[in-house]
Design a protein around this motif. Structure first.
Motif, PDB file in Angstrom:
ATOM      1  N   LEU A  86       0.829  -1.207   0.000  1.00  0.00           N
ATOM      2  CA  LEU A  86       0.000   0.000   0.000  1.00  0.00           C
ATOM      3  C   LEU A  86       0.864   1.258   0.000  1.00  0.00           C
ATOM      4  CD1 LEU A  86      -2.839  -1.005   2.489  1.00  0.00           C
ATOM      5  CD2 LEU A  86      -3.036  -0.735   0.015  1.00  0.00           C
ATOM      6  N   ARG A  87       1.992   1.221   0.678  1.00  0.00           N
ATOM      7  CA  ARG A  87       2.883   2.390   0.735  1.00  0.00           C
ATOM      8  C   ARG A  87       3.555   2.679  -0.605  1.00  0.00           C
ATOM      9  NH1 ARG A  87       5.251  -0.267   5.229  1.00  0.00           N
ATOM     10  NH2 ARG A  87       4.199   0.349   7.138  1.00  0.00           N
ATOM     11  N   GLY A  88       3.922   1.646  -1.359  1.00  0.00           N
ATOM     12  CA  GLY A  88       4.730   1.913  -2.545  1.00  0.00           C
ATOM     13  C   GLY A  88       4.438   1.084  -3.767  1.00  0.00           C
ATOM     14  N   GLY A  89       3.509   0.164  -3.682  1.00  0.00           N
ATOM     15  CA  GLY A  89       3.227  -0.699  -4.819  1.00  0.00           C
ATOM     16  C   GLY A  89       2.495   0.012  -5.934  1.00  0.00           C
ATOM     17  N   GLY A  90       2.685  -0.490  -7.111  1.00  0.00           N
ATOM     18  CA  GLY A  90       1.989   0.044  -8.278  1.00  0.00           C
ATOM     19  C   GLY A  90       0.692  -0.700  -8.525  1.00  0.00           C
ATOM     20  N   ASP A  98      -0.151  -3.138 -10.503  1.00  0.00           N
ATOM     21  CA  ASP A  98      -0.122  -4.604 -10.544  1.00  0.00           C
ATOM     22  C   ASP A  98       0.041  -5.213  -9.156  1.00  0.00           C
ATOM     23  OD1 ASP A  98      -0.471  -4.561 -13.290  1.00  0.00           O
ATOM     24  OD2 ASP A  98       1.666  -4.772 -13.719  1.00  0.00           O
ATOM     25  N   GLU A  99       0.880  -4.594  -8.333  1.00  0.00           N
ATOM     26  CA  GLU A  99       1.092  -5.115  -6.974  1.00  0.00           C
ATOM     27  C   GLU A  99      -0.176  -4.967  -6.132  1.00  0.00           C
ATOM     28  OE1 GLU A  99       4.918  -4.168  -8.797  1.00  0.00           O
ATOM     29  OE2 GLU A  99       3.214  -2.853  -8.388  1.00  0.00           O
ATOM     30  N   LEU A 100      -0.868  -3.843  -6.279  1.00  0.00           N
ATOM     31  CA  LEU A 100      -2.127  -3.639  -5.563  1.00  0.00           C
ATOM     32  C   LEU A 100      -3.192  -4.619  -6.045  1.00  0.00           C
ATOM     33  CD1 LEU A 100      -2.033   0.247  -5.561  1.00  0.00           C
ATOM     34  CD2 LEU A 100      -1.894  -1.202  -3.522  1.00  0.00           C
ATOM     35  N   ALA A 101      -3.263  -4.823  -7.348  1.00  0.00           N
ATOM     36  CA  ALA A 101      -4.229  -5.774  -7.896  1.00  0.00           C
ATOM     37  C   ALA A 101      -3.941  -7.188  -7.413  1.00  0.00           C
ATOM     38  CB  ALA A 101      -4.220  -5.724  -9.421  1.00  0.00           C
ATOM     39  N   ALA A 102      -2.667  -7.525  -7.251  1.00  0.00           N
ATOM     40  CA  ALA A 102      -2.298  -8.863  -6.780  1.00  0.00           C
ATOM     41  C   ALA A 102      -2.775  -9.120  -5.352  1.00  0.00           C
ATOM     42  CB  ALA A 102      -0.782  -9.052  -6.870  1.00  0.00           C
ATOM     43  N   LEU A 103      -3.031  -8.055  -4.600  1.00  0.00           N
ATOM     44  CA  LEU A 103      -3.588  -8.210  -3.258  1.00  0.00           C
ATOM     45  C   LEU A 103      -5.088  -8.494  -3.286  1.00  0.00           C
ATOM     46  CD1 LEU A 103      -1.852  -5.265  -1.362  1.00  0.00           C
ATOM     47  CD2 LEU A 103      -1.294  -7.706  -1.221  1.00  0.00           C
ATOM     48  N   GLY A 104      -5.674  -8.419  -4.465  1.00  0.00           N
ATOM     49  CA  GLY A 104      -7.109  -8.666  -4.593  1.00  0.00           C
ATOM     50  C   GLY A 104      -7.941  -7.410  -4.436  1.00  0.00           C
ATOM     51  N   ILE A 105      -7.301  -6.253  -4.526  1.00  0.00           N
ATOM     52  CA  ILE A 105      -8.029  -4.989  -4.399  1.00  0.00           C
ATOM     53  C   ILE A 105      -8.785  -4.735  -5.703  1.00  0.00           C
ATOM     54  CG2 ILE A 105      -7.826  -2.500  -4.031  1.00  0.00           C
ATOM     55  CD1 ILE A 105      -5.254  -3.053  -2.475  1.00  0.00           C
ATOM     56  N   HIS A 106     -10.042  -4.372  -5.571  1.00  0.00           N
ATOM     57  CA  HIS A 106     -10.887  -4.085  -6.731  1.00  0.00           C
ATOM     58  C   HIS A 106     -10.230  -2.980  -7.575  1.00  0.00           C
ATOM     59  CE1 HIS A 106     -14.259  -2.515  -9.044  1.00  0.00           C
ATOM     60  NE2 HIS A 106     -14.819  -3.705  -8.855  1.00  0.00           N
ATOM     61  N   LYS A 133      -8.384   4.642  -6.899  1.00  0.00           N
ATOM     62  CA  LYS A 133      -8.593   5.602  -5.817  1.00  0.00           C
ATOM     63  C   LYS A 133      -7.370   5.659  -4.906  1.00  0.00           C
ATOM     64  CE  LYS A 133     -13.659   5.493  -5.428  1.00  0.00           C
ATOM     65  NZ  LYS A 133     -13.895   5.348  -6.822  1.00  0.00           N
ATOM     66  N   TRP A 134      -6.851   4.499  -4.495  1.00  0.00           N
ATOM     67  CA  TRP A 134      -5.700   4.469  -3.604  1.00  0.00           C
ATOM     68  C   TRP A 134      -4.491   5.159  -4.235  1.00  0.00           C
ATOM     69  CZ3 TRP A 134      -5.200   3.648   1.382  1.00  0.00           C
ATOM     70  CH2 TRP A 134      -3.909   3.572   1.892  1.00  0.00           C
ATOM     71  N   LEU A 135      -4.241   4.882  -5.504  1.00  0.00           N
ATOM     72  CA  LEU A 135      -3.103   5.505  -6.185  1.00  0.00           C
ATOM     73  C   LEU A 135      -3.266   7.023  -6.256  1.00  0.00           C
ATOM     74  CD1 LEU A 135      -2.473   2.931  -9.045  1.00  0.00           C
ATOM     75  CD2 LEU A 135      -1.007   3.370  -7.056  1.00  0.00           C
ATOM     76  N   ILE A 136      -4.459   7.483  -6.532  1.00  0.00           N
ATOM     77  CA  ILE A 136      -4.706   8.925  -6.594  1.00  0.00           C
ATOM     78  C   ILE A 136      -4.489   9.545  -5.216  1.00  0.00           C
ATOM     79  CG2 ILE A 136      -6.516  10.679  -6.872  1.00  0.00           C
ATOM     80  CD1 ILE A 136      -7.620   8.841  -9.173  1.00  0.00           C
ATOM     81  N   TRP A 137      -5.080   8.962  -4.180  1.00  0.00           N
ATOM     82  CA  TRP A 137      -4.961   9.525  -2.831  1.00  0.00           C
ATOM     83  C   TRP A 137      -3.523   9.486  -2.325  1.00  0.00           C
ATOM     84  CZ3 TRP A 137      -9.597   6.121  -1.133  1.00  0.00           C
ATOM     85  CH2 TRP A 137     -10.790   6.692  -1.598  1.00  0.00           C
ATOM     86  N   SER A 138      -2.744   8.518  -2.783  1.00  0.00           N
ATOM     87  CA  SER A 138      -1.356   8.433  -2.325  1.00  0.00           C
ATOM     88  C   SER A 138      -0.413   9.280  -3.179  1.00  0.00           C
ATOM     89  CB  SER A 138      -0.890   6.969  -2.309  1.00  0.00           C
ATOM     90  OG  SER A 138      -0.887   6.428  -3.611  1.00  0.00           O
ATOM     91  N   GLY A 139      -0.956   9.905  -4.230  1.00  0.00           N
ATOM     92  CA  GLY A 139      -0.152  10.794  -5.063  1.00  0.00           C
ATOM     93  C   GLY A 139       0.711  10.079  -6.074  1.00  0.00           C
ATOM     94  N   ARG A 140       0.417   8.818  -6.315  1.00  0.00           N
ATOM     95  CA  ARG A 140       1.189   8.070  -7.312  1.00  0.00           C
ATOM     96  C   ARG A 140       0.438   8.073  -8.635  1.00  0.00           C
ATOM     97  NH1 ARG A 140       2.174   2.864  -3.797  1.00  0.00           N
ATOM     98  NH2 ARG A 140       0.240   3.633  -2.949  1.00  0.00           N
ATOM     99  N   PRO A 141       1.157   8.057  -9.736  1.00  0.00           N
ATOM    100  CA  PRO A 141       0.473   8.082 -11.034  1.00  0.00           C
ATOM    101  C   PRO A 141      -0.329   6.803 -11.262  1.00  0.00           C
ATOM    102  CG  PRO A 141       2.833   7.735 -11.313  1.00  0.00           C
ATOM    103  CD  PRO A 141       2.600   8.003  -9.858  1.00  0.00           C
TER     104      PRO A 141
END
Length: 81
Positions: free
Chosen positions: A39-43, A45-53, A59-67
């Motif tokens: 969650l701190r630094g994954g892109g 694909d890594e977030l999707a691999a956790l099973g996150i919709h 939303k998470w990437l936007i809120w964390s300021g990552r592209p």
């Protein structure tokens, strides 16, 4: 993870914590350390691999300021099923 992100959808005032220091949120929602790392630094694909919709990944990437990518093809997820 989903409960945390759903909380942020309902509680926009907490969203800045994602960038400023998400530890209180991680503690509140009992996020395990390996997941915290992603969650701190994954892109995407890594977030999707956790099973996150996919919607919550964006939303998470936007809120964390990552592209999120200039083009975010939903087929990226459907082609893998």
């Amino acid at each position: 993870m989903h409960e945390l992100i759903e909380h942020l959808i309902r509680s926009p005032a907490d969203r800045p914590l994602v960038k400023a220091g998400p530890e209180p949120l991680f503690d509140r929602f009992a996020i395990a350390e390996p997941v915290r790392t992603v969650l701190r630094g994954g892109g995407r694909d890594e977030l999707a691999a956790l099973g996150i919709h996919p919607n919550m990944v964006v939303k998470w990437l936007i809120w964390s300021g990552r592209p999120t990518m200039p083009f975010f093809a939903i087929s990226h997820y459907f082609d893998r099923r």
